[in-house]
Motif scaffolding. Structure first.
Motif, short mmCIF file in Angstrom:
data_model
loop_
_atom_site.label_atom_id
_atom_site.label_comp_id
_atom_site.label_asym_id
_atom_site.label_seq_id
_atom_site.Cartn_x
_atom_site.Cartn_y
_atom_site.Cartn_z
N LEU A 26 5.00 -1.84 3.00
CA LEU A 26 3.93 -1.61 3.96
C LEU A 26 4.22 -0.38 4.81
O LEU A 26 3.36 0.49 5.00
N VAL A 27 5.44 -0.28 5.29
CA VAL A 27 5.82 0.83 6.16
C VAL A 27 5.93 2.13 5.35
O VAL A 27 5.41 3.17 5.75
N MET A 28 6.58 2.02 4.19
CA MET A 28 6.79 3.21 3.36
C MET A 28 5.47 3.86 2.97
O MET A 28 5.27 5.06 3.14
N THR A 29 4.55 3.05 2.46
CA THR A 29 3.30 3.64 1.94
C THR A 29 2.37 4.03 3.07
O THR A 29 1.58 4.96 2.93
N GLY A 76 5.03 -6.27 -2.01
CA GLY A 76 4.56 -5.03 -2.61
C GLY A 76 3.11 -4.74 -2.24
O GLY A 76 2.24 -5.61 -2.33
N ILE A 77 2.86 -3.54 -1.78
CA ILE A 77 1.50 -3.11 -1.45
C ILE A 77 1.54 -1.58 -1.39
O ILE A 77 2.58 -1.01 -1.07
N ASP A 78 0.44 -0.93 -1.76
CA ASP A 78 0.43 0.53 -1.72
C ASP A 78 -0.72 1.00 -0.84
O ASP A 78 -1.88 1.02 -1.28
N LEU A 79 -0.40 1.36 0.39
CA LEU A 79 -1.45 1.81 1.31
C LEU A 79 -1.72 3.30 1.17
O LEU A 79 -2.62 3.83 1.80
N SER A 80 -0.93 3.98 0.33
CA SER A 80 -1.10 5.42 0.22
C SER A 80 -2.13 5.80 -0.85
O SER A 80 -2.42 6.99 -1.02
#
Lengths: 522, 332
Positions: free
Chosen positions: B137-140, B80-84
């Motif tokens: 990672l890809v999604m956000t 889980g990670i939110d790059l957005s």
């Protein structure tokens, strides 16, 4: 002259003795069947020959010379080809590449020579050409094949090793009748060439069809080797059970001693009359899904119904289907007379099911979290309250854990600080706060020490006595025989026999488990 | 019944040890903050003055609010990670600036609009990660790209917008006990996070899916729903930070939020929540946010430019990974 001899081979994992005295004498030009019940040590014996397990003691002789099989590479170099039960194929490579993997033709020192790989593979595919089925080609990716086709590729790969000694560990589990016949023809041809073949199977019909001699392993010891022509199915089963004096080593191991569980029926007396009087808790009709077909049975309140048979005959699959993790294709599940739809564990819990898996690490333990957080999740599902008040949670968790005599210092210790047996107690304690109507036990004591096992089964019988309906699958036959009121024996994804009252004997259990299951015609 | 002897003494010892280790990130962070403040004071007298510390805390609060959402997503595990978050901060600042357009009366509608927009994009992230099984990672990262493009389009059509006076006052002027409103807001979020994580079923379930998703599912935890909620909350925290950022800077401009992506992750990891999830909490993250802001300020004081600061931040994250990052190799 003997091609391969194993003498007095021993292997222990900690305090668990997997192999106490393994022996095998494999002649040239024979198919030698190795048989034994779950956990008897035959897989360990094979792994020792394969080099994936190092023995603690004993000798391995190849062509009369003592050898050390230091690893899979070494066994390959010694001329031992092995079919692995857990398929060893590369899913993203083609059929041809997998078959020729052992001696992959290389072009220019770097690249795989696909054309030659295909030529090599074609030689081993040819005998099976008319039974491989649709979608099978040398260029197909192995991952895209059906289970039986993958098993055939594994067989071809083993044959392609061209090793003088071939070991097949349950090579036919996914194959249909025509495929098995073709495979046996190949084995007979290889035997004629003088190859030595070890064949492990649980299917009596196949054993008596293809075998020349049979060696029986029980409780980690080789107990007998006989010529197939001189023996029969009953005698082989008796040797596995250990009751036949003529066949067996002195009977030191009656079932009680083997597991430490009392063997008499829970209440001593036959219960069938009493059972049918109690209300039905769970009615399953014609349940069909992945790994099982047309399974029907009823379970009464207060009853422990055992699922028996060899590993992977559909017992766990049925339990998981009832708990909503595996999808079912058809059939009905009724709880207390009301039809229920279980689409997820969450739904199943609300319907009144409970489930304990023997695979703690994967299905049970929320590792790294405190004991308290490991006990509560089921209660959260049932109570539907949004708040978690630690003091109130403690009040609920402690009695459940004490009922199981779980040893812990405080509820805030991480569950990983407990022993395996105590971790499983914590997982089971989940179901003691809000009790389910039907408790599904999927080999619940796997890898747990003896005294904890005894405690757990005492609790399970207590829960049944209080009216809970219990479905118990165990890979240890003694646990079933000692605790279940009735036993349904699974064979090939279907119930092959029901054992009740005095019929609950190890002999009957083995006979039902090892008899020929229906095999799909191709 | 003589069961296998279970030495409770060794169990206690193990626990005491692991508790000490679990607390270590917080202790280390606080120690480093003190050290950095002391160093800063030596380099440039006045660095550790009360006014200056208050200013640092305001900047830390902005980062800390973003990191709260980041913290939740990371706790939930499964990479889980939110790059957005940076994109959401920017978007929220622009929306807020345009809706309030310098008027106090526009504050409430602006907040509502920002939370709505935030939860919408968070929902998309959550659905992509759970139902479509796209790695977070890809999604956000994809979502960040979408938001950046969206910001360019928006900026061509509308003015950048201005903060309402009351909002600016709330962020930078003392409102109670000499502390600005944003600090009280941050403390409130700190209490809310502690309550959420330790006193609600939702919180227990976050840790459960973070440490063994399959076992949690088998025990009846609605795994997908929880994970979607985490991404929604993350975007909503970022939206709140965007509104506050507008108040802090007076007017909004595109990419204003970009600077928060990496630091929000570093703050979480510094605070003792491993990137693998399942353990840790927000208290450490708050300390991590303060530490990063102080570090940044020191770098500015000794005339290290923006590119230099980026290098230091990136290297810090990598070093953290080395020491107590993914999994628990150090603790095993």
């Amino acid at each position: 002259m003997s091609k391969l001899v194993l003498r007095d081979v021993r292997k222990a994992y900690g305090a668990t003795v997997a192999l106490a005295n393994g022996a095998l004498e494999l002649a040239e030009g024979e198919v030698h069947v190795l048989i034994g019940s779950n956990g008897s040590g035959k897989s360990t014996l094979c792994k020792i020959v394969a080099g994936s397990v190092r023995p603690d003691g004993g000798e391995v002789l190849l062509d009369g010379q003592p050898v050390t099989v230091s690893g899979p590479q070494a066994s390959h170099a010694l001329g031992i080809g092995i079919f692995y039960q857990e398929l060893s194929l590369a899913a993203h490579r083609t059929v041809a590449e997998n078959i020729s993997l052992a001696r992959l033709p290389v072009k220019g020192g770097l690249f795989v020579d696909r054309q030659r790989a295909r030529t090599i593979a074609a030689r081993y595919i040819a005998p099976f050409a008319d039974v491989v089925g649709a979608g099978f080609s040398p260029d197909a990716e192995v991952g895209s094949l059906r289970a039986d086709q993958r098993q055939l590729v594994e067989i071809m790969k083993t044959l392609a090793s061209e090793a003088p000694v071939l070991i097949f560990d349950e090579p036919t589990s996914a194959l249909d009748r025509a495929q098995v016949d073709r495979f046996f023809e190949e084995l007979r041809r290889l035997r004629g060439e003088g190859r030595s073949i070890v064949f492990i199977s649980h299917r009596m019909d196949e054993i008596f069809n293809i075998g020349d001699r049979v060696t029986v392993i029980r409780d980690g010891r080789t107990v007998a080797t006989k010529t197939i022509a001189e023996t029969n199915q009953a005698e082989v089963i008796a040797a596995m059970v250990g009751e036949n004096r003529e066949f067996a080593i002195p009977a030191t191991s009656d079932e009680g001693a083997a597991t430490g569980n009392e063997l008499q029926a829970p209440d001593g007396a036959p219960q069938s009359e009493g059972e049918s009087a109690r209300p039905v808790a769970l009615q399953v009709e014609n349940l069909t899904g992945s790994g099982f077909a047309d399974v029907s049975f009823s379970l009464h309140e207060g009853e422990i119904l055992g699922f028996g048979g060899l590993h992977g005959q559909g017992q766990s699959a049925v339990l998981r289907a009832l708990y909503g993790t595996d999808t079912t294709l058809s059939g009905t599940i009724s709880l207390a007379g009301r039809q229920s739809e279980v689409s997820s564990p969450r739904r199943a819990i609300r319907e009144g099911f409970g489930y304990v898996s023997g695979d703690r690490g994967r299905d049970g333990v929320i590792s790294g979290r405190p004991i308290l957080e490991n006990v509560m999740p089921v209660h959260f599902v049932k109570s539907r309250r949004p708040l978690a008040v630690p003091s109130r949670l403690n009040e609920q968790a402690i009695p459940a854990l004490s009922a199981l005599r779980t040893k812990f210092a405080t509820l805030m210790h991480p569950i990983s600080s407990l022993s395996g047996g105590n971790q499983q107690k914590v997982v089971i304690a989940r179901w003691l706060i809000d009790r389910p109507r039907v408790l599904l036990l999927d080999d619940p004591t796997k890898g747990i020490d003896l005294s904890t096992k005894t405690e757990l089964f005492a609790l399970i019988r207590e829960l049944a006595a209080e009216g809970m309906a219990i479905l118990l699958y165990s890979s240890e036959d003694a646990e079933l025989l000692g605790n279940a009121d009735r036993i349904l024996v699974f064979n090939g994804g279907a119930i092959s026999r029901e054992l009740q009252g005095a019929a609950r004997t190890r002999f009957n259990l083995y006979e039902a488990a090892y008899s020929a299951a229906e095999r799909a015609a191709s | 019944m003589s069961a296998a002897p279970q030495t409770s003494a060794s169990g206690t010892g193990q626990f005491a040890q692991s508790a000490a280790v679990a607390k270590r990130p917080l202790v280390i962070a606080l120690g480093l903050i003190a050290l950095l403040l002391f160093t800063g004071e030596q380099l440039s007298p006045g660095f550790a003055s009360l006014d200056q510390i208050l200013r640092l805390l305001i900047v830390a609060a902005l980062l800390g609010i973003v990191a709260a959402g980041q913290n939740l997503v990371i706790l939930g595990g499964r990479e889980g990670i939110d790059l957005s978050v940076g994109g959401i901060v920017s978007l929220s600042a622009i929306i807020a600036g345009n809706v309030m357009a310098g008027e106090n009366g526009g504050i409430v509608p602006a907040i509502l609009a920002c939370l709505l927009a935030g939860s919408f994009f968070g929902l998309l992230n959550g659905i992509g990660v759970t139902l479509l099984r796209i790695p977070p990672l890809v999604m956000t990262l994809g979502m960040l790209g979408v938001l950046q493009g969206l910001l360019v389009v928006i900026r061509q059509g509308i003015p950048s917008g201005r903060a309402a006076p009351a909002l600016s006052e709330f962020v930078s002027q003392p409102v109670f006990l000499g502390l600005p409103g944003i600090i009280w807001l941050w403390l409130g979020i700190g209490l809310l996070m502690a309550f959420l994580l330790r006193r609600t079923v939702f919180g227990y379930r976050i840790y459960a899916i973070g440490s063994n998703e399959h076992a949690a599912y088998m025990a009846g935890v609605p795994v997908r729903l929880i994970r979607i909620a985490l991404f929604v909350l993350s975007s909503m925290f970022a939206a709140v930070a965007g509104i506050c950022l507008l108040g802090y800077s007076g007017s909004s401009f595109a990419n204003v939020g970009e600077q928060y992506m990496l630091p929000s992750i570093i703050a979480v990891v510094f605070g003792g929540t491993p990137l693998s999830g399942g353990k840790g909490g927000y208290t450490g993250t708050m300390a991590g946010a303060v530490l990063l802001v102080v570090l940044q300020s020191i770098l500015t004081t000794i005339n290290i430019d923006e590119s230099g600061r980026q290098i230091v931040f990136g290297a810090t994250l990598l070093l953290l990974m080395l020491f107590y990052g993914r999994g628990a190799r150090m603790r095993g």
